[in-house]
Design a protein around this motif. Structure first.
Motif, PDB file in Angstrom:
ATOM      1  N   ASN A  28      71.585 -40.907  25.855  1.00  0.00           N
ATOM      2  CA  ASN A  28      71.837 -39.920  24.812  1.00  0.00           C
ATOM      3  C   ASN A  28      70.561 -39.135  24.520  1.00  0.00           C
ATOM      4  OD1 ASN A  28      72.605 -38.446  22.578  1.00  0.00           O
ATOM      5  ND2 ASN A  28      73.767 -40.127  21.676  1.00  0.00           N
ATOM      6  N   PRO A  29      70.204 -38.194  25.417  1.00  0.00           N
ATOM      7  CA  PRO A  29      68.953 -37.453  25.242  1.00  0.00           C
ATOM      8  C   PRO A  29      68.890 -36.656  23.940  1.00  0.00           C
ATOM      9  CG  PRO A  29      70.071 -36.802  27.280  1.00  0.00           C
ATOM     10  CD  PRO A  29      70.901 -37.843  26.621  1.00  0.00           C
ATOM     11  N   ASP A  30      70.031 -36.211  23.416  1.00  0.00           N
ATOM     12  CA  ASP A  30      69.999 -35.457  22.164  1.00  0.00           C
ATOM     13  C   ASP A  30      69.587 -36.357  20.999  1.00  0.00           C
ATOM     14  OD1 ASP A  30      70.384 -32.922  20.766  1.00  0.00           O
ATOM     15  OD2 ASP A  30      71.999 -34.000  19.732  1.00  0.00           O
ATOM     16  N   LEU A  31      70.063 -37.577  20.998  1.00  0.00           N
ATOM     17  CA  LEU A  31      69.657 -38.538  19.974  1.00  0.00           C
ATOM     18  C   LEU A  31      68.156 -38.831  20.096  1.00  0.00           C
ATOM     19  CD1 LEU A  31      70.500 -40.459  17.684  1.00  0.00           C
ATOM     20  CD2 LEU A  31      70.947 -42.182  19.446  1.00  0.00           C
ATOM     21  N   CYS A  32      67.682 -38.968  21.310  1.00  0.00           N
ATOM     22  CA  CYS A  32      66.260 -39.192  21.558  1.00  0.00           C
ATOM     23  C   CYS A  32      65.443 -37.996  21.066  1.00  0.00           C
ATOM     24  CB  CYS A  32      66.028 -39.429  23.052  1.00  0.00           C
ATOM     25  SG  CYS A  32      64.362 -39.930  23.457  1.00  0.00           S
ATOM     26  N   ARG A  33      65.897 -36.798  21.361  1.00  0.00           N
ATOM     27  CA  ARG A  33      65.219 -35.574  20.914  1.00  0.00           C
ATOM     28  C   ARG A  33      65.155 -35.524  19.395  1.00  0.00           C
ATOM     29  NH1 ARG A  33      66.748 -30.908  18.929  1.00  0.00           N
ATOM     30  NH2 ARG A  33      68.945 -31.397  19.171  1.00  0.00           N
ATOM     31  N   ARG A  34      66.267 -35.844  18.734  1.00  0.00           N
ATOM     32  CA  ARG A  34      66.295 -35.824  17.265  1.00  0.00           C
ATOM     33  C   ARG A  34      65.370 -36.881  16.666  1.00  0.00           C
ATOM     34  NH1 ARG A  34      72.432 -36.248  16.585  1.00  0.00           N
ATOM     35  NH2 ARG A  34      71.867 -37.039  14.544  1.00  0.00           N
ATOM     36  N   LEU A  35      65.319 -38.054  17.280  1.00  0.00           N
ATOM     37  CA  LEU A  35      64.403 -39.097  16.814  1.00  0.00           C
ATOM     38  C   LEU A  35      62.954 -38.625  16.912  1.00  0.00           C
ATOM     39  CD1 LEU A  35      63.922 -42.098  15.932  1.00  0.00           C
ATOM     40  CD2 LEU A  35      63.659 -42.579  18.378  1.00  0.00           C
ATOM     41  N   LEU A  36      62.591 -38.038  18.035  1.00  0.00           N
ATOM     42  CA  LEU A  36      61.229 -37.531  18.216  1.00  0.00           C
ATOM     43  C   LEU A  36      60.898 -36.450  17.189  1.00  0.00           C
ATOM     44  CD1 LEU A  36      61.100 -37.364  22.108  1.00  0.00           C
ATOM     45  CD2 LEU A  36      59.858 -38.963  20.635  1.00  0.00           C
ATOM     46  N   GLN A  37      61.843 -35.565  16.935  1.00  0.00           N
ATOM     47  CA  GLN A  37      61.624 -34.511  15.936  1.00  0.00           C
ATOM     48  C   GLN A  37      61.389 -35.092  14.554  1.00  0.00           C
ATOM     49  OE1 GLN A  37      63.862 -30.556  17.478  1.00  0.00           O
ATOM     50  NE2 GLN A  37      65.160 -31.965  16.420  1.00  0.00           N
ATOM     51  N   LEU A  38      62.164 -36.106  14.193  1.00  0.00           N
ATOM     52  CA  LEU A  38      62.006 -36.733  12.877  1.00  0.00           C
ATOM     53  C   LEU A  38      60.661 -37.439  12.744  1.00  0.00           C
ATOM     54  CD1 LEU A  38      65.549 -38.244  12.287  1.00  0.00           C
ATOM     55  CD2 LEU A  38      64.426 -36.500  10.899  1.00  0.00           C
ATOM     56  N   ILE A  39      60.276 -38.184  13.750  1.00  0.00           N
ATOM     57  CA  ILE A  39      59.036 -38.947  13.689  1.00  0.00           C
ATOM     58  C   ILE A  39      57.818 -38.034  13.726  1.00  0.00           C
ATOM     59  CG2 ILE A  39      57.575 -40.593  14.939  1.00  0.00           C
ATOM     60  CD1 ILE A  39      60.183 -42.014  15.791  1.00  0.00           C
ATOM     61  N   LEU A  40      57.831 -37.050  14.621  1.00  0.00           N
ATOM     62  CA  LEU A  40      56.643 -36.236  14.861  1.00  0.00           C
ATOM     63  C   LEU A  40      56.624 -34.910  14.110  1.00  0.00           C
ATOM     64  CD1 LEU A  40      56.454 -36.805  18.701  1.00  0.00           C
ATOM     65  CD2 LEU A  40      54.994 -37.833  16.947  1.00  0.00           C
ATOM     66  N   ASN A  41      57.738 -34.578  13.480  1.00  0.00           N
ATOM     67  CA  ASN A  41      57.851 -33.288  12.788  1.00  0.00           C
ATOM     68  C   ASN A  41      57.543 -32.133  13.745  1.00  0.00           C
ATOM     69  OD1 ASN A  41      58.482 -31.694  10.585  1.00  0.00           O
ATOM     70  ND2 ASN A  41      56.376 -31.646   9.844  1.00  0.00           N
ATOM     71  N   LEU A  42      58.116 -32.221  14.933  1.00  0.00           N
ATOM     72  CA  LEU A  42      57.968 -31.182  15.959  1.00  0.00           C
ATOM     73  C   LEU A  42      59.314 -30.529  16.207  1.00  0.00           C
ATOM     74  CD1 LEU A  42      55.903 -32.875  18.829  1.00  0.00           C
ATOM     75  CD2 LEU A  42      55.125 -31.081  17.293  1.00  0.00           C
ATOM     76  N   ASN A  43      59.285 -29.299  16.633  1.00  0.00           N
ATOM     77  CA  ASN A  43      60.508 -28.629  17.056  1.00  0.00           C
ATOM     78  C   ASN A  43      60.622 -28.796  18.566  1.00  0.00           C
ATOM     79  OD1 ASN A  43      62.771 -27.106  17.306  1.00  0.00           O
ATOM     80  ND2 ASN A  43      61.743 -25.145  17.021  1.00  0.00           N
TER      81      ASN A  43
END
Length: 158
Positions: A28-43
């Motif tokens: 689930n790459p979209d879930l992974c992408r969203r997790l990274l965005q939340l943790i790192l505050n990156l777009n």
């Protein structure tokens, strides 16, 4: 082991289980992408590559590593390693340093300039507060002791 016992074990697995953690984010790459965005505050626009248990080795006689989840974002040339750390150990800083070095080693081809290296992020998800400071996120960055304003915003070293 009887099937009913296996079923019970399966019901109590959590994201802290290596298999569940890896499969969840690899498939689930979209879930992974969203997790990274939340943790790192990156777009993060698009994850172009996700690999579970990626093995990195510098040489055959050196210590290799197996990254839980390795993610590549080609839009920004960022690399991410997401680790589930269930045991509270005091070696996380040195592990981060080693992992980051191996990730960078894997990025440049012979003759490429160092400017081709993108940023890399090592993330340890822990079900405990490693530093006992009551925080959920601890962020470490490279800094200059003598002049703390110099750091990630200025890349030149004199």
């Amino acid at each position: 082991m009887p099937e009913s016992e296996l079923e019970k074990l399966w019901l109590f697995l959590t994201i802290q289980n290596n298999f569940i953690f890896g499969k969840t984010f690899e498939t689930n790459p979209d879930l992974c992408r969203r997790l990274l965005q939340l943790i790192l505050n990156l777009n993060i626009q698009n994850i172009s590559y996700t690999e579970r248990e990626k093995v990195l080795e510098a040489r055959t006689d050196s210590k290799g590593v197996r990254l839980d989840i390795y993610v590549q974002d080609n839009d920004s040339n960022h690399s991410f390693d997401v680790e589930m750390q269930v045991a509270d150990s005091d070696n996380l800083a040195k592990r981060m340093r080693y992992y980051q070095g191996l990730i960078d080693l894997d990025k440049l081809k012979h003759g490429q300039h160092y400017s081709a290296l993108g940023d890399s992020f090592i993330i340890f998800i822990c079900p405990f507060d490693r530093f006992n400071a009551g925080r959920h996120i601890y962020t470490f960055r490279e800094t200059c002791v003598e002049c703390p304003i110099i750091g990630l915003t200025q890349r030149r070293i004199y």
